[in-house]
Design a protein around this motif. Structure first.
Motif, PDB file in Angstrom:
ATOM      1  N   ALA A 114       0.828  -1.206   0.000  1.00 24.85           N
ATOM      2  CA  ALA A 114       0.000   0.000   0.000  1.00 24.85           C
ATOM      3  C   ALA A 114       0.864   1.258   0.000  1.00 24.85           C
ATOM      4  O   ALA A 114       0.540   2.247  -0.674  1.00 24.85           O
ATOM      5  CB  ALA A 114      -0.921  -0.019   1.217  1.00 24.85           C
ATOM      6  N   GLU A 115       1.970   1.235   0.738  1.00 23.31           N
ATOM      7  CA  GLU A 115       2.882   2.373   0.721  1.00 23.31           C
ATOM      8  C   GLU A 115       3.503   2.544  -0.669  1.00 23.31           C
ATOM      9  O   GLU A 115       3.736   3.682  -1.123  1.00 23.31           O
ATOM     10  CB  GLU A 115       3.970   2.179   1.773  1.00 23.31           C
ATOM     11  CG  GLU A 115       3.451   2.258   3.201  1.00 23.31           C
ATOM     12  CD  GLU A 115       4.539   1.959   4.216  1.00 23.31           C
ATOM     13  OE1 GLU A 115       5.669   1.620   3.786  1.00 23.31           O
ATOM     14  OE2 GLU A 115       4.261   2.061   5.420  1.00 23.31           O
ATOM     15  N   GLN A 116       3.775   1.436  -1.330  1.00 26.17           N
ATOM     16  CA  GLN A 116       4.273   1.548  -2.699  1.00 26.17           C
ATOM     17  C   GLN A 116       3.235   2.188  -3.612  1.00 26.17           C
ATOM     18  O   GLN A 116       3.584   2.951  -4.525  1.00 26.17           O
ATOM     19  CB  GLN A 116       4.651   0.157  -3.238  1.00 26.17           C
ATOM     20  CG  GLN A 116       6.005  -0.338  -2.763  1.00 26.17           C
ATOM     21  CD  GLN A 116       6.408  -1.615  -3.462  1.00 26.17           C
ATOM     22  OE1 GLN A 116       5.675  -2.599  -3.463  1.00 26.17           O
ATOM     23  NE2 GLN A 116       7.571  -1.598  -4.083  1.00 26.17           N
ATOM     24  N   SER A 121       1.639   6.840  -6.604  1.00 25.52           N
ATOM     25  CA  SER A 121       0.692   7.918  -6.891  1.00 25.52           C
ATOM     26  C   SER A 121       1.388   9.274  -6.884  1.00 25.52           C
ATOM     27  O   SER A 121       1.123  10.129  -7.746  1.00 25.52           O
ATOM     28  CB  SER A 121      -0.444   7.898  -5.869  1.00 25.52           C
ATOM     29  OG  SER A 121      -1.114   6.652  -5.873  1.00 25.52           O
ATOM     30  N   VAL A 122       2.284   9.466  -5.921  1.00 23.95           N
ATOM     31  CA  VAL A 122       3.040  10.722  -5.882  1.00 23.95           C
ATOM     32  C   VAL A 122       3.906  10.862  -7.128  1.00 23.95           C
ATOM     33  O   VAL A 122       3.990  11.944  -7.742  1.00 23.95           O
ATOM     34  CB  VAL A 122       3.896  10.790  -4.605  1.00 23.95           C
ATOM     35  CG1 VAL A 122       4.793  12.017  -4.614  1.00 23.95           C
ATOM     36  CG2 VAL A 122       3.002  10.811  -3.363  1.00 23.95           C
ATOM     37  N   ALA A 155       8.833   4.925 -11.067  1.00 26.99           N
ATOM     38  CA  ALA A 155       9.904   5.439 -10.203  1.00 26.99           C
ATOM     39  C   ALA A 155       9.461   5.501  -8.745  1.00 26.99           C
ATOM     40  O   ALA A 155      10.236   5.202  -7.832  1.00 26.99           O
ATOM     41  CB  ALA A 155      10.342   6.816 -10.686  1.00 26.99           C
ATOM     42  N   GLY A 156       8.208   5.886  -8.490  1.00 30.13           N
ATOM     43  CA  GLY A 156       7.720   5.922  -7.113  1.00 30.13           C
ATOM     44  C   GLY A 156       7.687   4.546  -6.482  1.00 30.13           C
ATOM     45  O   GLY A 156       8.094   4.355  -5.332  1.00 30.13           O
ATOM     46  N   ARG A 160      10.271   3.320  -3.322  1.00 34.53           N
ATOM     47  CA  ARG A 160       9.866   2.796  -2.005  1.00 34.53           C
ATOM     48  C   ARG A 160      10.583   1.495  -1.700  1.00 34.53           C
ATOM     49  O   ARG A 160      10.998   1.258  -0.553  1.00 34.53           O
ATOM     50  CB  ARG A 160       8.347   2.580  -1.978  1.00 34.53           C
ATOM     51  CG  ARG A 160       7.849   2.079  -0.608  1.00 34.53           C
ATOM     52  CD  ARG A 160       8.095   3.135   0.449  1.00 34.53           C
ATOM     53  NE  ARG A 160       7.796   2.672   1.782  1.00 34.53           N
ATOM     54  CZ  ARG A 160       8.674   2.170   2.637  1.00 34.53           C
ATOM     55  NH1 ARG A 160       9.957   2.045   2.255  1.00 34.53           N
ATOM     56  NH2 ARG A 160       8.335   1.806   3.844  1.00 34.53           N
ATOM     57  N   ASP A 161      10.755   0.648  -2.697  1.00 35.77           N
ATOM     58  CA  ASP A 161      11.472  -0.607  -2.488  1.00 35.77           C
ATOM     59  C   ASP A 161      12.933  -0.351  -2.148  1.00 35.77           C
ATOM     60  O   ASP A 161      13.492  -0.968  -1.231  1.00 35.77           O
ATOM     61  CB  ASP A 161      11.352  -1.460  -3.749  1.00 35.77           C
ATOM     62  CG  ASP A 161      11.911  -2.848  -3.552  1.00 35.77           C
ATOM     63  OD1 ASP A 161      11.211  -3.694  -2.974  1.00 35.77           O
ATOM     64  OD2 ASP A 161      13.069  -3.096  -3.974  1.00 35.77           O
TER      65      ASP A 161
END
Length: 319
Positions: A114-116, A121-122, A155-156, A160-161
């Motif tokens: 979910a954070e990914q 989205s950003v 890229a977002g 995160r990964d």
């Protein structure tokens, strides 16, 4: 595009629109943060007493979450679906679970996905903004803005990964820096007459840091019913440090066979210090080549120029 549409696009005040959007977001954020909209729920009141239980992801919650239950109801299913899509596309749930443990976070793969989604989205918004600016500056095909949007989303997700891997690596470096001191303190406590469990209790009470926190988890597992070797084995499984795994193996062998634990701990601390010293020497050897670059390409040409220029000047005056 007709002339009227082009004139309307040129007449739009994009800075004013951006300022208005930021103002609207600020108003909505302030409204969501009002005291009457952030009253503590039953889950929030019970959470301090259930910290050992797995905490559900707020990003995947479909029920009331604080004062944003309507937004959660609308966005939750979408985030859940996108997180499942990322999981099915990228895979690697075992790797994510392992890195979450190494980073000292709850091993909640769904929350990480979910954070990914949020990071993607950003990145998508950033790609849309850059693509729109380029398209307004040079109107034409929509292919470059679409490519920038897709690249921003990817890229977002990848960022995160990579950030998780960075967190895991930095935490293990801090643990490795704390390890010799903790091992020496454990050796002193054992030599003073403390048992293995008593020494761990003393270290967890006095020391602060990542390694002390992990030892506290081992002590909590031992108090919960697991024997000490199994609890220490869990510490080795949660980290990716070879030296810490050897330290745990030495403690387990000493506890099971009754060998002097203080000597084992001192030897382990000395081994870690020697490993750190070798790592510093190797890093210095690698940096030596890098440090030669400014000497060869900056200092040496200037030195040669100062040495040769007087000779050329003398020859010119001689002629």
């Amino acid at each position: 595009m007709s002339g009227w549409e082009s004139a309307s696009l040129r007449s739009v005040s994009w800075p004013g629109a951006a300022i208005g959007m930021v103002f609207a977001i600020g108003v909505l954020t302030a409204y969501a943060g009002l005291p009457r909209r952030r009253r503590a729920t039953l889950n929030d009141r019970l959470l301090p007493y259930l910290r050992d239980a797995p905490r559900p992801s707020r990003l995947l919650a479909t029920g009331p979450v604080g004062g944003t239950h309507a937004l959660a109801l609308l966005v939750g299913p979408l985030v859940t679906g996108l997180a499942a899509r990322i999981e099915s596309t990228l895979g690697g749930a075992a790797s994510v679970h392992r890195r979450l443990l190494r980073a000292g976070k709850a091993p909640d793969v769904d929350r990480f996905r979910a954070e990914q989604v949020v990071w993607g989205s950003v990145g998508t918004v950033g790609g849309v903004v850059v693509g729109a600016i380029l398209w307004l500056a040079h109107p034409g095909s929509f292919v470059p803005p679409v490519i920038l949007t897709l690249c921003g989303a990817a890229a977002g997700v990848v960022a995160r990964d990579q950030w998780l891997s960075r967190d895991a690596t930095m935490r293990e470096r801090r643990m490795l820096a704390e390890f010799p001191t903790v091992a020496e303190l454990l050796a002193l406590a054992v030599a003073a007459g403390e048992g293995a469990v008593g020494a761990l209790e003393r270290i967890c009470r006095l020391a602060k840091g990542e390694l002390a926190t992990e030892l506290g988890r081992c002590l909590a597992d031992a108090r919960a019913g697991a024997n000490l070797p199994d609890a220490l084995g869990g510490l080795a499984d949660r980290t990716g440090l070879v030296s810490l795994a050897r330290f745990v193996d030495g403690m387990v062998v000493a506890v099971e066979r009754g060998t002097p634990l203080a000597e084992v701990l001192r030897s382990q601390a000395q081994d870690v210090r020697e490993t750190g010293r070798r790592a510093v020497m190797e890093a210095g050897g690698r940096k030596e080549i890098t440090m030669m670059l400014p000497v060869v390409f900056l200092v040496l040409p200037v030195t040669v120029l100062f040495a040769v220029f007087p000779g050329f000047a003398f020859l010119r005056f001689s002629v």
